[in-house]
Design a protein around this motif. Structure first.
Motif, PDB file in Angstrom:
ATOM      1  N   ASP A 125      -6.497  -0.428   6.498  1.00  0.00           N
ATOM      2  CA  ASP A 125      -7.058   0.868   6.470  1.00  0.00           C
ATOM      3  C   ASP A 125      -7.120   1.162   4.859  1.00  0.00           C
ATOM      4  OD1 ASP A 125      -7.665   3.593   6.366  1.00  0.00           O
ATOM      5  OD2 ASP A 125      -6.275   3.988   7.968  1.00  0.00           O
ATOM      6  N   ILE A 126      -8.458   1.248   4.332  1.00  0.00           N
ATOM      7  CA  ILE A 126      -8.720   1.290   2.896  1.00  0.00           C
ATOM      8  C   ILE A 126      -8.155   2.406   2.383  1.00  0.00           C
ATOM      9  CG2 ILE A 126     -10.841   1.921   1.537  1.00  0.00           C
ATOM     10  CD1 ILE A 126     -10.851  -0.841   1.830  1.00  0.00           C
ATOM     11  N   ARG A 127      -8.013   3.587   3.299  1.00  0.00           N
ATOM     12  CA  ARG A 127      -7.575   4.943   2.717  1.00  0.00           C
ATOM     13  C   ARG A 127      -5.987   4.620   2.568  1.00  0.00           C
ATOM     14  NH1 ARG A 127      -8.094   8.302   8.039  1.00  0.00           N
ATOM     15  NH2 ARG A 127      -6.814   6.573   8.694  1.00  0.00           N
ATOM     16  N   ASN A 128      -5.228   3.695   2.880  1.00  0.00           N
ATOM     17  CA  ASN A 128      -4.017   3.662   2.575  1.00  0.00           C
ATOM     18  C   ASN A 128      -3.586   2.653   1.128  1.00  0.00           C
ATOM     19  OD1 ASN A 128      -2.883   4.983   4.920  1.00  0.00           O
ATOM     20  ND2 ASN A 128      -2.747   3.135   6.014  1.00  0.00           N
ATOM     21  N   LEU A 129      -4.901   2.235   0.742  1.00  0.00           N
ATOM     22  CA  LEU A 129      -4.857   1.391  -0.547  1.00  0.00           C
ATOM     23  C   LEU A 129      -5.224   2.152  -1.680  1.00  0.00           C
ATOM     24  CD1 LEU A 129      -6.587  -1.444   0.687  1.00  0.00           C
ATOM     25  CD2 LEU A 129      -4.355  -1.699   0.615  1.00  0.00           C
ATOM     26  N   GLU A 130      -5.775   3.374  -1.532  1.00  0.00           N
ATOM     27  CA  GLU A 130      -6.398   3.983  -2.633  1.00  0.00           C
ATOM     28  C   GLU A 130      -5.383   4.519  -3.774  1.00  0.00           C
ATOM     29  OE1 GLU A 130      -8.615   6.951  -0.575  1.00  0.00           O
ATOM     30  OE2 GLU A 130     -10.326   5.690  -0.421  1.00  0.00           O
ATOM     31  N   MET A 172     -13.620   0.602  -4.955  1.00  0.00           N
ATOM     32  CA  MET A 172     -12.513   1.482  -5.367  1.00  0.00           C
ATOM     33  C   MET A 172     -11.808   1.159  -6.680  1.00  0.00           C
ATOM     34  SD  MET A 172      -9.027   0.782  -3.100  1.00  0.00           S
ATOM     35  CE  MET A 172      -9.845   0.919  -1.495  1.00  0.00           C
ATOM     36  N   GLY A 173     -12.266   0.066  -7.294  1.00  0.00           N
ATOM     37  CA  GLY A 173     -11.755  -0.201  -8.845  1.00  0.00           C
ATOM     38  C   GLY A 173     -10.801  -1.058  -8.792  1.00  0.00           C
ATOM     39  N   ALA A 174     -10.781  -2.332  -7.611  1.00  0.00           N
ATOM     40  CA  ALA A 174      -9.997  -3.284  -7.637  1.00  0.00           C
ATOM     41  C   ALA A 174     -10.428  -4.398  -8.758  1.00  0.00           C
ATOM     42  CB  ALA A 174      -9.813  -3.965  -6.348  1.00  0.00           C
ATOM     43  N   ARG A 185      -0.562  -7.001  -6.194  1.00  0.00           N
ATOM     44  CA  ARG A 185      -1.253  -7.378  -4.851  1.00  0.00           C
ATOM     45  C   ARG A 185      -1.052  -6.343  -3.902  1.00  0.00           C
ATOM     46  NH1 ARG A 185      -0.872 -13.177  -2.679  1.00  0.00           N
ATOM     47  NH2 ARG A 185      -1.983 -13.626  -4.262  1.00  0.00           N
ATOM     48  N   ILE A 186      -1.897  -5.456  -3.384  1.00  0.00           N
ATOM     49  CA  ILE A 186      -1.762  -4.250  -2.750  1.00  0.00           C
ATOM     50  C   ILE A 186      -2.565  -4.663  -1.238  1.00  0.00           C
ATOM     51  CG2 ILE A 186      -2.311  -2.058  -2.500  1.00  0.00           C
ATOM     52  CD1 ILE A 186      -2.869  -1.975  -5.736  1.00  0.00           C
ATOM     53  N   PHE A 187      -1.722  -4.440  -0.152  1.00  0.00           N
ATOM     54  CA  PHE A 187      -2.294  -4.635   1.043  1.00  0.00           C
ATOM     55  C   PHE A 187      -1.881  -3.600   2.023  1.00  0.00           C
ATOM     56  CE2 PHE A 187       1.840  -6.400   2.133  1.00  0.00           C
ATOM     57  CZ  PHE A 187       2.062  -6.278   3.089  1.00  0.00           C
ATOM     58  N   ASP A 188      -2.694  -3.331   3.087  1.00  0.00           N
ATOM     59  CA  ASP A 188      -2.311  -2.523   3.985  1.00  0.00           C
ATOM     60  C   ASP A 188      -2.208  -3.416   5.453  1.00  0.00           C
ATOM     61  OD1 ASP A 188      -1.797   0.088   5.368  1.00  0.00           O
ATOM     62  OD2 ASP A 188      -3.611  -0.258   6.484  1.00  0.00           O
ATOM     63  N   CYS A 189      -1.351  -3.069   6.311  1.00  0.00           N
ATOM     64  CA  CYS A 189      -0.987  -3.851   7.562  1.00  0.00           C
ATOM     65  C   CYS A 189      -2.090  -3.495   8.587  1.00  0.00           C
ATOM     66  CB  CYS A 189       0.582  -3.612   7.935  1.00  0.00           C
ATOM     67  SG  CYS A 189       0.591  -1.969   8.928  1.00  0.00           S
ATOM     68  N   LEU A 190      -3.025  -2.705   8.505  1.00  0.00           N
ATOM     69  CA  LEU A 190      -3.794  -2.176   9.206  1.00  0.00           C
ATOM     70  C   LEU A 190      -5.302  -2.333   8.528  1.00  0.00           C
ATOM     71  CD1 LEU A 190      -2.824   1.072  10.986  1.00  0.00           C
ATOM     72  CD2 LEU A 190      -2.525  -1.205  11.705  1.00  0.00           C
ATOM     73  N   GLY A 213       0.903  -1.214   0.020  1.00  0.00           N
ATOM     74  CA  GLY A 213      -0.241  -0.018   0.041  1.00  0.00           C
ATOM     75  C   GLY A 213       0.804   1.329  -0.054  1.00  0.00           C
ATOM     76  N   GLN A 214       0.589   2.318   0.743  1.00  0.00           N
ATOM     77  CA  GLN A 214       1.258   3.368   0.972  1.00  0.00           C
ATOM     78  C   GLN A 214       2.963   3.471   1.435  1.00  0.00           C
ATOM     79  OE1 GLN A 214      -1.024   6.010  -0.111  1.00  0.00           O
ATOM     80  NE2 GLN A 214       0.479   7.384  -0.392  1.00  0.00           N
ATOM     81  N   ASN A 215       2.974   2.132   1.988  1.00  0.00           N
ATOM     82  CA  ASN A 215       4.406   1.894   2.314  1.00  0.00           C
ATOM     83  C   ASN A 215       5.427   1.285   1.233  1.00  0.00           C
ATOM     84  OD1 ASN A 215       3.328   2.377   5.036  1.00  0.00           O
ATOM     85  ND2 ASN A 215       3.259   0.333   5.700  1.00  0.00           N
ATOM     86  N   ILE A 216       4.646   1.162   0.175  1.00  0.00           N
ATOM     87  CA  ILE A 216       5.198   0.521  -1.177  1.00  0.00           C
ATOM     88  C   ILE A 216       5.840  -0.843  -0.702  1.00  0.00           C
ATOM     89  CG2 ILE A 216       6.647   0.946  -3.234  1.00  0.00           C
ATOM     90  CD1 ILE A 216       6.286   4.008  -2.356  1.00  0.00           C
TER      91      ILE A 216
END
Length: 471
Positions: free
Chosen positions: A125-130, A170-172, A118-123, A88-91
């Motif tokens: 948190d949907i906002r970190n995937l957008e 979101m468009g996944a 494949r995009i994920f976030d450790c929490l 996710g936002q952490n790349i």
């Protein structure tokens, strides 16, 4: 009436997660290339071969350019989709990056040969995937969003189905159930897949680890419930903290309506190629036999396999291995204090390290790590449950008033331009800017090494005085 055939698709992990899980991501590009031609004939759904820890490992330990690896793999795989794992936002790093860095990284990943991200976030948190999903859509890549699977009061079927709907909106292009700790047991997999199938039209992929010993049975039940794709690893790098074996799952579904149609003869040749690499890893100590067994404590403490070995090594350094069980018991308590996040990079490291401190100091949160403070300040995003207010008070005190509730990346200014200036002397390809953005020190060491190789100078003697970089 004949049964309708619903062949399950297979994503092969031997070139990424399998060696990340079993031999600390040390497989080299040179070890991969000779077998690619055969792997390309199998008919996999995709080959996961990049992202996760491979990027860092290439630069740090193997002295390889990860971008060069990707291009070579792309050249070799003419008929097979290539997949990567993206935090996710952490790349591929351990902290949030500005949107411009995320967008550029996605663009370059796809330009260099990735088909599925494949995009994920450790929490979760949907906002970190957008940002990553939008960027992937823009580049015409396949955006697969992963739900980091975990257990706890908050993680009901309703929670997962509402996440799935948001992901679809979101468009996944597909959804992955990412069970990094091997917590998903067969019956729960059946329930979860059926629930997701009834709430979204997106294809469902299941990724799990064999750590707790139930993974193959979990795959069987998930596929019967409608799961479209499963992640497996070639047998020499399967089981233990890796995935179930590709050949075993192919055989298990043979002759059923889910028959993969994959050729066991071809798979056997590929397994024969990797077998000596496994033996070499065992002989050299790179593969610790401990990671090959079943660890049922995973289900008791929800600690992923990689985290178990990490905790053990932290305690070993302190000469406190006898405290291992105490630390394991402390992990779920810390996790609850911190809003019950899934345990996956980087939240697993944060919770684990804090649990070690709590036990060794003899007083909980006497010392809190900077990362623990950052989670409590909202710098990683929003957790599913609220934090323990007593712990917030003890760890943050007056600083608690500085906690953020917005998407963490909204507070970050664009970073690319300044990064480019900072590392311009090393830049030989556009992608170098991204390597430096994620791992400035490690990338600089690699750039020095690369320069020395190009001029045939011993890296130890290379002139690096002009290569200073801010720490």
């Amino acid at each position: 009436m004949a049964e309708e055939r619903k062949p399950v698709k297979i994503t092969e992990t031997v070139l990424r997660d399998a060696h990340q899980s079993l031999i600390a991501t040390r497989m080299t590009t040179e070890q991969m290339l000779p077998i690619i031609d055969k792997m390309d004939q199998v008919g996999y759904n995709a080959v996961e071969c990049w992202g996760g820890a491979t990027f860092d490992s290439c630069l740090r330990f193997l002295k390889e350019d990860p971008w060069d690896r990707l291009r070579k793999l792309r050249d070799g795989f003419k008929n097979t989709k290539l997949q990567m794992l993206f935090r996710g936002q952490n790349i591929l790093g351990y902290k949030p990056y500005a949107d411009d860095v995320v967008e550029y990284f996605v663009q370059k990943s796809i330009a260099n040969g990735i088909d599925i991200i494949r995009i994920f976030d450790c929490l979760n948190d949907i906002r970190n995937l957008e940002t990553a999903v939008k960027a992937c859509n823009k580049e015409k890549g396949h955006a697969q969003v992963a739900l980091s699977y975990t257990l706890g009061d908050a993680y009901t079927l309703e929670y997962w189905t509402s996440m799935a709907k948001k992901i679809e909106d979101m468009g996944a292009d597909s959804i992955c159930i990412k069970d990094m700790a091997g917590l998903l047991v067969p019956q729960k997999a059946d329930e979860l897949v059926r629930a997701l199938k009834s709430s979204t039209s997106l294809p469902i992929e299941l990724h799990t680890h064999y750590t707790s010993g139930v993974a193959s049975m979990t795959y069987m039940k998930a596929v019967e419930a409608g799961c479209d794709i499963i992640d497996t690893a070639m047998s020499p790098f399967a089981l233990g903290t890796s995935q179930p074996a590709t050949e075993v799952m192919v055989e298990a579904f043979k002759g059923t309506e889910f028959d993969t149609g994959l050729d066991q003869g071809l798979l056997a040749e590929i397994a024969d190629y990797f077998a000596p690499q496994r033996q070499e890893a065992l002989d050299s100590g790179l593969m610790n036999p401990k990671v090959l067994g079943v660890n049922i404590k995973t289900l008791l403490y929800q600690v992923p396999g990689g985290m178990l070995s990490n905790l053990l090594s932290q305690l070993k350094e302190q000469g406190k291995e006898d405290k291992f069980n105490e630390v394991l018991e402390e992990v779920p308590r810390v996790r609850k204090d911190l809003g019950e996040p899934p345990l996956v990079t980087p939240s697993s490291q944060i919770v684990g390290t804090q649990a070690v401190f709590n036990v060794l100091m003899g007083e909980r949160y006497k010392v809190a790590t900077n990362e623990t403070k950052d989670i409590l300040l909202g710098k990683y995003g929003q957790t599913v449950k609220p934090f323990n207010p007593e712990i917030v008070e003890k760890v943050l005190g007056d600083d608690a008033k500085n906690a953020i509730t917005c998407r963490p990346a909204d507070l970050l200014e664009p970073q690319l331009e300044s990064i480019e200036k900072e590392m311009s002397q090393w830049k030989q390809q556009e992608e170098d800017v991204l390597s430096y953005a994620l791992f400035p020190q490690v990338a600089t060491e690699f750039f020095k090494y690369r320069q020395a190789q190009q001029t045939h100078v011993d890296p130890a003697k290379a002139d690096t005085k002009n290569g200073a970089y801010p720490v």
